[in-house]
Design a protein around this motif. Structure first.
Motif, PDB file in Angstrom:
ATOM      1  N   GLY A 216     -26.210  31.165 -15.916  1.00 59.98           N
ATOM      2  CA  GLY A 216     -27.110  32.006 -16.681  1.00 59.98           C
ATOM      3  C   GLY A 216     -26.920  31.937 -18.171  1.00 59.98           C
ATOM      4  N   GLY A 217     -25.675  31.871 -18.620  1.00 57.76           N
ATOM      5  CA  GLY A 217     -25.439  31.980 -20.036  1.00 57.76           C
ATOM      6  C   GLY A 217     -25.017  30.721 -20.721  1.00 57.76           C
ATOM      7  N   ALA A 218     -24.097  29.984 -20.118  1.00 60.80           N
ATOM      8  CA  ALA A 218     -23.474  28.870 -20.813  1.00 60.80           C
ATOM      9  C   ALA A 218     -24.450  27.748 -21.115  1.00 60.80           C
ATOM     10  CB  ALA A 218     -22.298  28.345 -20.001  1.00 60.80           C
ATOM     11  N   ILE A 219     -25.365  27.466 -20.194  1.00 54.36           N
ATOM     12  CA  ILE A 219     -26.271  26.338 -20.382  1.00 54.36           C
ATOM     13  C   ILE A 219     -27.139  26.536 -21.616  1.00 54.36           C
ATOM     14  CG2 ILE A 219     -28.190  25.058 -19.383  1.00 54.36           C
ATOM     15  CD1 ILE A 219     -27.062  25.671 -16.636  1.00 54.36           C
ATOM     16  N   TYR A 220     -27.851  27.660 -21.659  1.00 51.20           N
ATOM     17  CA  TYR A 220     -28.759  27.864 -22.780  1.00 51.20           C
ATOM     18  C   TYR A 220     -28.007  28.179 -24.064  1.00 51.20           C
ATOM     19  CZ  TYR A 220     -32.719  29.404 -25.513  1.00 51.20           C
ATOM     20  OH  TYR A 220     -33.663  29.536 -26.494  1.00 51.20           O
ATOM     21  N   ALA A 221     -26.937  28.958 -23.959  1.00 51.80           N
ATOM     22  CA  ALA A 221     -26.161  29.285 -25.150  1.00 51.80           C
ATOM     23  C   ALA A 221     -25.591  28.031 -25.792  1.00 51.80           C
ATOM     24  CB  ALA A 221     -25.036  30.262 -24.789  1.00 51.80           C
ATOM     25  N   THR A 222     -25.171  27.075 -24.976  1.00 50.43           N
ATOM     26  CA  THR A 222     -24.637  25.827 -25.504  1.00 50.43           C
ATOM     27  C   THR A 222     -25.709  25.029 -26.233  1.00 50.43           C
ATOM     28  OG1 THR A 222     -22.990  25.706 -23.735  1.00 50.43           O
ATOM     29  CG2 THR A 222     -23.470  23.675 -24.906  1.00 50.43           C
ATOM     30  N   SER A 223     -26.912  25.004 -25.679  1.00 55.40           N
ATOM     31  CA  SER A 223     -27.995  24.265 -26.334  1.00 55.40           C
ATOM     32  C   SER A 223     -28.370  24.901 -27.665  1.00 55.40           C
ATOM     33  CB  SER A 223     -29.227  24.197 -25.420  1.00 55.40           C
ATOM     34  OG  SER A 223     -29.834  25.467 -25.272  1.00 55.40           O
ATOM     35  N   VAL A 224     -28.372  26.235 -27.713  1.00 54.71           N
ATOM     36  CA  VAL A 224     -28.685  26.915 -28.972  1.00 54.71           C
ATOM     37  C   VAL A 224     -27.564  26.717 -29.983  1.00 54.71           C
ATOM     38  CG1 VAL A 224     -29.184  29.134 -30.053  1.00 54.71           C
ATOM     39  CG2 VAL A 224     -30.120  28.617 -27.806  1.00 54.71           C
ATOM     40  N   LEU A 225     -26.314  26.724 -29.505  1.00 52.37           N
ATOM     41  CA  LEU A 225     -25.186  26.482 -30.401  1.00 52.37           C
ATOM     42  C   LEU A 225     -25.268  25.081 -31.003  1.00 52.37           C
ATOM     43  CD1 LEU A 225     -22.483  27.328 -31.639  1.00 52.37           C
ATOM     44  CD2 LEU A 225     -21.360  26.492 -29.553  1.00 52.37           C
ATOM     45  N   ALA A 226     -25.603  24.089 -30.186  1.00 47.04           N
ATOM     46  CA  ALA A 226     -25.771  22.725 -30.695  1.00 47.04           C
ATOM     47  C   ALA A 226     -26.881  22.668 -31.730  1.00 47.04           C
ATOM     48  CB  ALA A 226     -26.064  21.773 -29.539  1.00 47.04           C
ATOM     49  N   LEU A 227     -27.958  23.388 -31.472  1.00 46.34           N
ATOM     50  CA  LEU A 227     -29.075  23.448 -32.414  1.00 46.34           C
ATOM     51  C   LEU A 227     -28.646  24.084 -33.731  1.00 46.34           C
ATOM     52  CD1 LEU A 227     -32.054  23.252 -33.184  1.00 46.34           C
ATOM     53  CD2 LEU A 227     -32.477  25.310 -31.831  1.00 46.34           C
ATOM     54  N   LEU A 228     -27.905  25.177 -33.646  1.00 41.54           N
ATOM     55  CA  LEU A 228     -27.447  25.871 -34.846  1.00 41.54           C
ATOM     56  C   LEU A 228     -26.517  24.990 -35.669  1.00 41.54           C
ATOM     57  CD1 LEU A 228     -27.166  28.418 -36.598  1.00 41.54           C
ATOM     58  CD2 LEU A 228     -25.366  29.190 -35.041  1.00 41.54           C
ATOM     59  N   LEU A 229     -25.572  24.333 -35.014  1.00 44.97           N
ATOM     60  CA  LEU A 229     -24.628  23.475 -35.731  1.00 44.97           C
ATOM     61  C   LEU A 229     -25.338  22.290 -36.375  1.00 44.97           C
ATOM     62  CD1 LEU A 229     -21.608  23.427 -33.225  1.00 44.97           C
ATOM     63  CD2 LEU A 229     -21.842  24.748 -35.342  1.00 44.97           C
ATOM     64  N   ALA A 230     -26.301  21.724 -35.677  1.00 42.01           N
ATOM     65  CA  ALA A 230     -27.050  20.604 -36.245  1.00 42.01           C
ATOM     66  C   ALA A 230     -27.845  21.045 -37.465  1.00 42.01           C
ATOM     67  CB  ALA A 230     -27.982  20.006 -35.190  1.00 42.01           C
ATOM     68  N   PHE A 231     -28.421  22.241 -37.396  1.00 37.31           N
ATOM     69  CA  PHE A 231     -29.191  22.744 -38.539  1.00 37.31           C
ATOM     70  C   PHE A 231     -28.283  23.026 -39.731  1.00 37.31           C
ATOM     71  CE2 PHE A 231     -30.911  26.339 -40.966  1.00 37.31           C
ATOM     72  CZ  PHE A 231     -32.132  25.809 -41.364  1.00 37.31           C
ATOM     73  N   LEU A 232     -27.144  23.652 -39.478  1.00 34.64           N
ATOM     74  CA  LEU A 232     -26.240  23.998 -40.575  1.00 34.64           C
ATOM     75  C   LEU A 232     -25.652  22.765 -41.243  1.00 34.64           C
ATOM     76  CD1 LEU A 232     -24.340  27.070 -39.044  1.00 34.64           C
ATOM     77  CD2 LEU A 232     -26.184  27.080 -40.732  1.00 34.64           C
ATOM     78  N   THR A 233     -25.500  21.679 -40.500  1.00 33.38           N
ATOM     79  CA  THR A 233     -24.949  20.447 -41.068  1.00 33.38           C
ATOM     80  C   THR A 233     -26.037  19.531 -41.613  1.00 33.38           C
ATOM     81  OG1 THR A 233     -24.969  19.407 -38.870  1.00 33.38           O
ATOM     82  CG2 THR A 233     -22.927  20.492 -39.575  1.00 33.38           C
ATOM     83  N   GLY A 234     -27.297  19.944 -41.496  1.00 30.65           N
ATOM     84  CA  GLY A 234     -28.396  19.140 -42.014  1.00 30.65           C
ATOM     85  C   GLY A 234     -28.661  17.880 -41.212  1.00 30.65           C
ATOM     86  N   SER A 235     -28.311  17.879 -39.937  1.00 31.44           N
ATOM     87  CA  SER A 235     -28.485  16.699 -39.096  1.00 31.44           C
ATOM     88  C   SER A 235     -29.853  16.719 -38.417  1.00 31.44           C
ATOM     89  CB  SER A 235     -27.381  16.643 -38.028  1.00 31.44           C
ATOM     90  OG  SER A 235     -27.655  15.651 -37.074  1.00 31.44           O
ATOM     91  N   ASN A 236     -30.443  15.534 -38.293  1.00 31.10           N
ATOM     92  CA  ASN A 236     -31.702  15.422 -37.565  1.00 31.10           C
ATOM     93  C   ASN A 236     -31.507  15.605 -36.061  1.00 31.10           C
ATOM     94  OD1 ASN A 236     -33.403  15.008 -39.783  1.00 31.10           O
ATOM     95  ND2 ASN A 236     -32.951  12.811 -39.816  1.00 31.10           N
TER      96      ASN A 236
END
Length: 304
Positions: A216-236
């Motif tokens: 329930g939690g880890a799958i989607y939370a992990t995808s959002v975390l990856a999205l957040l980290l990519a955005f903060l680092t300016g990665s495409n």
């Protein structure tokens, strides 16, 4: 660093892959929910169908954008310039769908957690506030993107609000897991563990709780975390992480229904209270992982 056209193609590939998984899970879930009755069928079935429609529309838009970028407009503006246009109608539409998908799922999540926790306003009001705030921020971001000019970078366009939206989305996913049965992972896992402990006379198996947390939690939370980290680092890499969001929301929504129905990782409970959790997604005798969800549905059916 991966280029914008390359990131967009990778995003399309991954989204198609996850959409296939979601599509399969949806039909399995549909077969289960069509045999149910009451709030189980009247609420969960339309929500699951709506999530599939949103994910389908999002995928179609991405295919159309790829066709325009690499085939139809390749000799005029090029793929890089095409994907760099933040104010394109199709780009705004897919962003709006991305915001809508978790909002729909989380609204069911907040409602169900509210009912499960004895209709406590201490659960319902904060959940609604966070949900509404996150939705408002998401659609405001869409409006801001519609006002951008050519050449504007996503990383310089209201980065604070975009970061806030990702953080709130992840917060809802973790504290109140956005999916399937929309069981707020932390709160519902606590209820499952406590109910199982009381039934078993003081001892409790943590495996069902862990299954709910992971599915329930880890799958989607992990995808959002990856999205957040990519955005903060300016990665495409942000684009692949964002585009898999809609199907992942649907996958997790369906996973919990399927997990409860098939009793993965559960042990039968020969003795259960008269108003136990046994009538939610399974027949009498289906076990503990579904208990928290089942109690909520039973209570809701009595109140309707």
């Amino acid at each position: 660093m991966i280029s914008l056209p390359e990131a967009s193609l990778l995003a399309l590939f991954l989204e198609t892959l996850f959409y296939g998984v979601f599509f399969t899970c949806y039909w399995l879930t549909l077969g289960i929910l069509l045999k149910k009755y009451g709030i189980q069928r009247d609420l969960l079935l339309p929500v699951a169908t709506l999530l599939l429609c949103i994910a389908t529309a999002h995928l179609i838009i991405d295919f159309v954008r790829a066709l325009e970028a690499f085939v139809l407009n390749v000799d005029t503006i090029g793929a890089d310039a095409y994907y760099s246009n933040l104010a394109s109608p199709l780009g705004l539409a897919k962003t709006a769908l991305y915001v809508t998908q978790p909002t729909v799922a989380d609204s069911v999540l907040v409602w169900r957690c509210y009912v499960l926790n004895n209709r406590s306003l201490l659960v319902g009001i904060p959940g609604c506030i966070v949900l509404l705030a996150n939705g408002a921020i998401g659609y405001y971001i869409v409006w801001c993107l519609s006002r951008t000019v050519a050449g504007t970078s996503i990383y310089t366009t209201i980065p604070g609000l975009i970061t806030t939206f990702y953080i709130l989305t992840m917060l809802i996913s973790i504290v109140c897991t956005t999916h399937d049965d929309q069981d707020m992972t932390a709160l519902i896992s606590w209820r499952i563990w406590r109910s199982r402990r009381s039934i078993s006379g003081g001892s409790a198996d943590l495996l069902p709780v862990m299954i709910v947390i992971v599915e329930g939690g880890a799958i989607y939370a992990t995808s959002v975390l990856a999205l957040l980290l990519a955005f903060l680092t300016g990665s495409n890499g942000e684009y692949p992480a964002m585009d898999i969001g809609p199907p992942v929301v649907g996958i997790v929504f369906c996973l919990i229904i399927l997990q409860v129905h098939f009793c993965v990782g559960n042990n039968p409970q020969p003795h259960s209270p008269s108003k136990s959790f046994t009538n939610l997604f399974g027949e009498q005798g289906e076990q503990n992982v579904g208990y928290g969800i089942e109690q909520m549905i039973e209570e809701t059916d009595r109140s309707v």
